[in-house]
Motif scaffolding. Structure first.
Motif: not given
Length: 355
Positions: A263, A266-267, A63, A66-67, A270
């Motif tokens: 979320l 895209d996450l 990520s 980001r996460l 992921i």
């Protein structure tokens, strides 16, 4: 003229100010870090917990930060292994690295999809994984989980056939009769068909119970996963080969639905990819480590291999267990088994293994 230039200047200034604010907010949005709280069902230092930490590192890297799951708490550091499921469902945890086998008291048929022998698709790693990902198995599993829990699940570990450790030798099918064995989930139904008395306790409690003489035998997982449990210093014998679980994706990540839905798309992808990578890591690295641990432990106990005669009886026990499950009349049991059989009948007809 001056007034016109002043007006133009003000328009340009306002435009640039607006652009700066938009860009700044966009940059902040891109840099926003989502932090999740997570706990595994395993003791710190155990191989399953190591796999849980592998997963959170994969999420962080994939990520781009980001996460983030800052820490994968171990069993007991927040709650117990089974309670972690209810905590995640309630939103007090965002995620737990756990097993559907542990909620058999609430969802008795969860093991059918992820690795108990009465299920149709776990005769090989190929049929098990293809069914879960391409045959709709994971979808029906999640629908079943969501009848009781506010969770979505993805497989994160796949293991080979589980050994049976014992303080008594198991050389023939009759040796199972009267054996007091630790097992979990639907494996209980299988071992009961062999005449065993079954005890369901978390993996973390197994070795102490066996050392106190409260158990004659246990199954936990493969050698690598069990390598830090101390079982090698308690058991005198180990039965290896296809027993109740030729293969299983028995460990998954369970994510609170509110956390999941929050979320961006895209996450979400992921997280799915990180779970896939983790499962592959457990398959290739865990399989390699199984070999190393087996070699390390070769003088610890007597290794007994499943005989063809025992295997034939295991298959009969599987059929009896499946019949017993269907006789329960539970619509979910029939739904899951019928769904699996539809896939498995086609798979067995056309599949060629190994590749």
């Amino acid at each position: 003229m001056t007034k016109r230039w002043f007006s133009l200047f003000m328009v340009v200034t306002v435009a640039f100010t607006f652009l700066f604010i938009v860009c700044e907010r966009s940059a902040q949005a891109k840099e926003e870090v989502i932090k999740w709280r997570a706990q595994s069902a395993w003791n710190r230092g155990d191989a399953f917990h190591d796999e849980a930490e592998y997963f959170i590192e994969a999420v962080k890297r994939m990520s781009g930060g980001r996460l983030v799951l800052p820490k994968m708490f171990a069993s007991g550091e927040i709650v117990g292994p089974i309670e972690a499921m209810t905590e995640a469902s309630a939103g007090r945890l965002d995620l737990t690295h756990n097993s559907g086998m542990y909620v058999a008291g609430t969802l008795p048929w969860a093991g059918l999809s992820i690795g108990s022998r009465p299920g149709w698709t776990n005769e090989s790693i190929f049929s098990q994984v293809r069914y879960l990902y391409e045959g709709g198995g994971l979808d029906i599993y999640n629908k079943y989980i969501q009848t009781k829990y506010n969770l979505i699940s993805f497989p994160a570990v796949i293991t080979a056939s589980e050994a049976v450790y014992s303080i008594k030798p198991i050389r023939k099918i009759e040796d199972f009769k009267g054996l007091k064995i630790r097992t979990s989930g639907l494996n209980k139904v299988f071992f009961e068909e062999l005449g065993c008395t079954c005890v369901s306790i978390p993996m973390t409690d197994v070795t102490p119970a066996m050392s106190r003489g409260e158990l004659d035998a246990c199954e936990m997982s493969s050698f690598y996963i069990d390598s830090k449990s101390g079982i090698e210093d308690v058991a005198k014998y180990v039965l290896v080969g296809y027993i109740h679980q030729p293969v299983g994706a028995t460990v998954q990540i369970f994510i609170n639905m509110k956390s999941w839905n929050a979320l961006p798309d895209d996450l979400k992808k992921i997280v799915e990819y990180a779970a896939n990578v983790s499962m592959w890591h457990a398959f290739e690295y865990g399989g390699y480590m199984d070999q190393l641990i087996a070699e390390k432990w070769e003088n610890k106990w007597e290794v007994i291999k499943v005989t063809p005669e025992m295997q034939a009886e295991f298959e009969k026990a599987t059929e009896r267990a499946r019949t017993r499950i269907l006789a329960s009349g539970d619509p979910w049991a029939k739904k899951i088994l019928d769904h699996q059989k539809g896939f498995y009948d086609k798979y067995k007809k056309y599949a060629i293994e190994p590749w």
